[in-house]
Enzyme design. Structure first.
Site, PDB file in Angstrom:
ATOM      1  N   GLU A 136       0.876   2.136  13.244  1.00  0.00           N
ATOM      2  CA  GLU A 136      -0.142   2.160  12.194  1.00  0.00           C
ATOM      3  C   GLU A 136      -1.307   1.344  12.742  1.00  0.00           C
ATOM      4  OE1 GLU A 136      -2.717   1.359  10.248  1.00  0.00           O
ATOM      5  OE2 GLU A 136      -1.634  -0.059   9.001  1.00  0.00           O
TER       6      GLU A 136
ATOM      7  N   HIS B 262      -5.464   0.183   0.883  1.00  0.00           N
ATOM      8  CA  HIS B 262      -6.030  -1.124   1.235  1.00  0.00           C
ATOM      9  C   HIS B 262      -7.230  -0.982   2.170  1.00  0.00           C
ATOM     10  CE1 HIS B 262      -3.811  -0.546   5.005  1.00  0.00           C
ATOM     11  NE2 HIS B 262      -4.568  -1.507   5.513  1.00  0.00           N
TER      12      HIS B 262
ATOM     13  N   GLU C 283     -11.381  -3.160  14.867  1.00  0.00           N
ATOM     14  CA  GLU C 283     -10.360  -3.973  15.533  1.00  0.00           C
ATOM     15  C   GLU C 283      -9.874  -3.337  16.833  1.00  0.00           C
ATOM     16  OE1 GLU C 283      -7.440  -4.778  12.470  1.00  0.00           O
ATOM     17  OE2 GLU C 283      -8.421  -6.661  11.999  1.00  0.00           O
TER      18      GLU C 283
ATOM     19  N   ASP D 211       0.869  -1.176   0.000  1.00  0.00           N
ATOM     20  CA  ASP D 211       0.000   0.000   0.000  1.00  0.00           C
ATOM     21  C   ASP D 211       0.908   1.229   0.000  1.00  0.00           C
ATOM     22  OD1 ASP D 211      -1.674   2.137   0.560  1.00  0.00           O
ATOM     23  OD2 ASP D 211      -2.931   0.999   1.942  1.00  0.00           O
TER      24      ASP D 211
END
Length: 386
Positions: free
Chosen positions: A177, A326, A186, A84
């Site tokens: 990240e 992504h 998440e 990415d």
């Protein structure tokens, strides 16, 4: 900006900033970053895996967190993140173009994955980097560090952030990240905030330090017919019970610019360096004004991140008018097809919170209404990202 203003700011449309992430502008900072970034590390980016001891039991002694970490043990998911270019080269540019931030500093890489951010920091002159990774990819990261002769600068620690002990009492910089689909999917942000509160020195840096969630509306008749309405009549049989489930699950996909019907609305801004844990749950109002006569089949969410402490403000957008990443966009299909005329508005609120049973999942409640010439509707819909 006052922290409360930063955490709760909303507006009818996005305001242009130096980072040029406004919806109306077809040019984005990441395009500039990709052209200017050094090329020697252009294919090295990894996925940053956050580690949190949460989740309910699924199979035997395994929890949802265990399955989550297992998914990051395979190189394939890291390959996707590394390739990415928007994501990777933004971080690379932040580090390489601002060595004054990293020179002789102690850095904590939260969710290090393959260790690429740690490698960037070490190359930029960091005094020491602690790369924390919970999945078995930590073993690969340690080998990668050795292969690149940074073992004297980078220490890989395998384990959950909440359970490990760092060899130092404090760090100068936390880099990670952590962003998931829909920004907060998440629940990885919690781990960064935990690390910040435990180890970051006063006036230390969190990178990135700003993130914002945005909303717009699209026409998407063909896809909704194919994926949602399909269940109403399957070879002559009623399977509409599955339609209800399909409608409640947000779709992660790429949206074309020509599908956008309304303005883009800023829902939430987060100051990662100052925000509290509970600020990741919120209710935000929105007003989406039609820019043409059309139909609305879904609302679309996306996020932007920025690094405000750099010499020159850097960041990237995951919006439909930006270069693809992504993360793509998150599409929430509506029960109704909204017939909307130019100048009319869909108004409502969006409530976002971690799922109580599995905090890595996200519960979304959408309340919306339209009082137009050809369409009057008011509805509440619930979604779950899992």
């Amino acid at each position: 900006m006052d922290v409360n203003d930063s955490l709760n700011s909303t507006s009818t449309t996005d305001k242009p900033t130096k980072i040029r992430l406004e919806c109306e502008d077809d040019e984005y900072i990441e395009d500039e970053i990709i052209e200017e970034a050094p090329t020697e590390c252009s294919n090295l980016e990894e996925d940053s895996v956050m580690c949190m001891p949460d989740g309910s039991a699924i199979d035997g002694d395994k929890t949802s967190a265990d399955y989550y970490f297992d998914s990051y043990s395979h190189f394939g998911i890291h390959e996707e993140m590394l390739k990415d270019a928007v994501r990777t080269k933004t971080y690379q540019s932040v580090i390489y173009k601002n060595p004054f931030l990293f020179k002789d500093k102690v850095v904590l890489d939260v969710g290090a994955g393959t260790g690429i951010l740690s490698l960037f920091c070490a190359k930029a002159g960091a005094k020491h980097v602690y790369a924390v990774e919970c999945s078995s990819m930590a073993d690969m990261a340690e080998e990668i560090v050795k292969l690149n002769n940074f073992s004297n600068v980078i220490t890989v620690l395998k384990g959950k952030i909440e359970e490990i002990e760092l060899p130092v009492a404090q760090v100068d910089i936390i880099i990670s990240e952590w962003m998931g689909y829909f920004l907060v999917y998440e629940n990885m942000l919690n781990t960064v905030l935990y690390a910040r509160d435990k180890w970051l020195v006063k006036d230390g840096l969190v990178l990135p330090d700003r993130a914002s969630l945005h909303l717009t509306a699209i026409e998407d008749a063909d896809y909704k017919e194919d994926k949602i309405e399909f269940w109403n009549n399957v070879y002559g049989f009623d399977m509409s019970c599955i339609r209800k489930q399909a409608l409640s699950e947000p779709l992660v996909d790429t949206v074309e610019q020509k599908q956008i019907v309304t303005n883009c609305q800023l829902l939430k801004t987060m100051d990662i360096s100052k925000m509290a844990l509970e600020d990741a749950s919120f209710t935000a109002p929105f007003k989406l004004v039609a820019e043409r006569d059309d139909y609305i089949h879904a609302l679309v969410a996306y996020f932007d991140v920025s690094f405000t402490k750099c010499h020159k403000l850097l960041g990237f957008s995951t919006g439909p008018k930006s270069r693809a990443t992504h993360w793509k966009q998150t599409v929430l299909y509506l029960e109704d097809v909204l017939t909307i005329c130019q100048g009319e508005a869909v108004v409502g609120t969006m409530t976002v919170a971690p799922n109580k049973k599995n905090p890595r999942d996200v519960d979304i409640m959408l309340k919306y209404s339209l009082n137009g010439r050809h369409c009057q509707v008011s509805r509440t819909q619930n979604y779950k990202m899992h």
